[in-house]
Design an enzyme around this catalytic site. Structure first.
Site, short mmCIF file in Angstrom:
data_model
loop_
_atom_site.label_atom_id
_atom_site.label_comp_id
_atom_site.label_asym_id
_atom_site.label_seq_id
_atom_site.Cartn_x
_atom_site.Cartn_y
_atom_site.Cartn_z
N GLU A 13 1.00 14.29 -2.78
CA GLU A 13 0.17 15.19 -2.19
C GLU A 13 0.98 16.48 -2.86
OE1 GLU A 13 -1.25 13.74 2.03
OE2 GLU A 13 0.79 14.44 2.05
N GLY A 79 -8.55 10.64 7.49
CA GLY A 79 -9.21 10.19 7.73
C GLY A 79 -10.22 10.13 8.32
N ILE A 153 -4.85 6.14 12.24
CA ILE A 153 -5.52 5.68 12.86
C ILE A 153 -7.09 4.54 11.92
CG2 ILE A 153 -8.04 5.96 14.56
CD1 ILE A 153 -5.60 7.09 15.83
N MET A 173 -1.87 13.47 10.15
CA MET A 173 -0.31 13.24 10.92
C MET A 173 0.22 14.48 10.52
SD MET A 173 0.59 9.83 10.66
CE MET A 173 1.86 9.44 11.17
N GLU A 174 -0.05 15.99 10.66
CA GLU A 174 1.29 16.71 10.87
C GLU A 174 0.26 18.20 11.12
OE1 GLU A 174 1.76 13.43 8.16
OE2 GLU A 174 0.16 14.96 7.49
N ASP A 197 -9.77 7.87 3.65
CA ASP A 197 -10.64 7.24 4.29
C ASP A 197 -11.42 7.82 5.69
OD1 ASP A 197 -9.04 6.83 7.52
OD2 ASP A 197 -7.18 7.34 5.15
#
Length: 229
Positions: A13, A79, A153, A173-174, A197
């Site tokens: 990233e 996601g 997930i 997640m952040e 995704d």
């Protein structure tokens, strides 16, 4: 001139930005590497925090408290929960929540702890700037709610539950932890995610295939935002 923090979670990233900037210095601090560069009359401090809420909290705090960042732009992948989002689409967070913050045993709603709100809002001015950039570049940019937690997930039932509770358009997640740090320290925050995704069955395979391209889309967009600040 202002000092702008650009934060991601993974090397994929941030590497596209470093490749574009080329001329940068770095400092090792708190078990991580922070990169410094000048771009369009701004000072940039860049880092990838490593995955997860605690890692991203640490890096965001360091960028602001130690290195003096005056605004923080988060770039990365997510996601998709919203069925209208396709892989590669860009989403910026209007607000974020922690879906795994759970003291429901005491009668509180999921995502809530005393002293905090469930949702953390991002900076409206930065969000509006992003919309201007998207219009100039003729890129579709969607606003939405992001759910953050320390889990990748890839399960349809979990996806459906989180989407129902938080009305979330995507998960990662952040973001919520970074937004919480910025809100507490009064630093404008922008959270941008490109979909890698769809967070359901076999999401891990889509992630592996699309993460690099999706990360580049997000990184390039954030750099364009820096030109307008």
């Amino acid at each position: 001139m202002m000092k702008i923090a650009i934060l991601g979670a993974m090397s994929e990233e941030i590497t596209p930005l470093l490749e574009t900037l080329k001329d940068y210095t770095k400092i090792e601090h708190a078990n991580n590497t922070y990169y410094f560069a000048k771009y369009k009359n701004h000072e940039l401090v860049l880092a990838y925090s490593k995955i997860g809420k605690v890692n991203s909290t640490l890096s965001a705090s360091v960028m602001i408290e130690k290195f003096g960042a005056q605004a923080l732009l988060f770039t990365g992948v997510a996601g998709a929960f919203n069925p209208e989002l396709e892989i590669g689409d860009l989403l910026y967070a209007t607000k974020l929540a922690q879906y795994d913050l759970d003291i429901t045993a005491f009668g509180h709603p999921l995502g809530f702890v005393p002293g905090n709100e469930i949702f953390i809002k991002t900076d409206e001015k930065l969000n509006n700037l992003a919309l201007e950039v998207a219009k100039e570049l003729n890129i579709k940019l969607r606003a939405g709610i992001i759910a953050t937690g320390d889990e990748f997930i890839c399960d349809e039932a979990k996806k459906a539950k989180i989407r129902e509770i938080f009305n979330a358009d995507a998960c990662e997640m952040e973001g919520a932890s970074v937004a919480l740090v910025c809100d507490a320290l009064k630093v404008p925050c922008f959270i941008l995610r490109a979909m890698s995704d769809k967070a359901g069955e076999k999401a891990e395979f889509d992630f592996d295939e699309f993460v690099i391209n999706s990360a580049k889309i997000s990184a390039n967009f954030v750099l364009k935002m820096c030109e307008k600040l």
